[in-house]
Scaffold this motif. Structure first.
Motif, PDB file in Angstrom:
ATOM      1  N   GLY A   1       0.708  -1.186   0.000  1.00 32.03           N
ATOM      2  CA  GLY A   1      -0.052  -0.005   0.071  1.00 32.03           C
ATOM      3  C   GLY A   1       0.734   1.131  -0.043  1.00 32.03           C
ATOM      4  O   GLY A   1       0.548   2.105  -0.729  1.00 32.03           O
ATOM      5  N   MET A   2       1.849   1.144   0.785  1.00 26.62           N
ATOM      6  CA  MET A   2       2.827   2.575   0.853  1.00 26.62           C
ATOM      7  C   MET A   2       3.344   2.719  -0.543  1.00 26.62           C
ATOM      8  O   MET A   2       3.858   3.765  -1.126  1.00 26.62           O
ATOM      9  CB  MET A   2       3.862   2.287   2.067  1.00 26.62           C
ATOM     10  N   THR A   3       3.780   1.528  -1.078  1.00 24.23           N
ATOM     11  CA  THR A   3       4.547   1.463  -2.585  1.00 24.23           C
ATOM     12  C   THR A   3       3.586   2.195  -3.455  1.00 24.23           C
ATOM     13  O   THR A   3       3.840   3.031  -4.338  1.00 24.23           O
ATOM     14  CB  THR A   3       4.974   0.126  -3.092  1.00 24.23           C
ATOM     15  N   VAL A   4       2.216   1.825  -3.462  1.00 22.18           N
ATOM     16  CA  VAL A   4       1.248   2.395  -4.514  1.00 22.18           C
ATOM     17  C   VAL A   4       0.991   3.838  -4.021  1.00 22.18           C
ATOM     18  O   VAL A   4       1.103   4.665  -5.187  1.00 22.18           O
ATOM     19  CB  VAL A   4      -0.082   1.577  -4.245  1.00 22.18           C
ATOM     20  N   ILE A   5       1.020   4.194  -3.026  1.00 20.97           N
ATOM     21  CA  ILE A   5       0.787   5.523  -2.449  1.00 20.97           C
ATOM     22  C   ILE A   5       1.893   6.555  -3.217  1.00 20.97           C
ATOM     23  O   ILE A   5       1.822   7.524  -3.667  1.00 20.97           O
ATOM     24  CB  ILE A   5       0.367   5.813  -0.977  1.00 20.97           C
ATOM     25  N   PHE A   6       3.372   6.269  -2.684  1.00 20.73           N
ATOM     26  CA  PHE A   6       4.381   6.657  -3.050  1.00 20.73           C
ATOM     27  C   PHE A   6       4.483   6.783  -4.767  1.00 20.73           C
ATOM     28  O   PHE A   6       4.764   7.976  -5.167  1.00 20.73           O
ATOM     29  CB  PHE A   6       5.574   6.482  -2.543  1.00 20.73           C
TER      30      PHE A   6
END
Length: 87
Positions: free
Chosen positions: A10-15
């Motif tokens: 999820g953090m990878t998608v947001i970044f």
């Protein structure tokens, strides 16, 4: 599936979305300058055609504005003028 993997994904998608949106440019005002030719009647003034980010009232977002006169800005997207000159 591990919770750590889910949160990391999820953090990878947001970044990646944030970097993609930051790299996009709304300006379509690409000016072709011919640097090889010089004009003999070149007029130089203290006006600089700079771009600033201001809140546009028509778009209702922060948009790039181009300075068309000293302290008079024009939205790049909707072409609305923002006058910051002293009355």
């Amino acid at each position: 599936m591990n919770w750590t993997d889910f949160i990391l994904g999820g953090m990878t998608v947001i970044f990646s979305y944030a970097f993609y949106c930051a790299g996009m440019d709304d300006g379509t005002d690409v000016e072709d300058e011919d640097l090889g030719q010089e004009d003999s009647n070149l007029v130089v003034s203290d006006f600089s055609g700079r771009h600033v980010t201001l809140s546009c009232q028509s778009c209702r977002k922060l948009k790039r504005h181009k300075e068309v006169q000293p302290n008079l800005y024009q939205c790049v997207k909707c072409k609305r003028h923002v006058d910051l000159r002293a009355s």
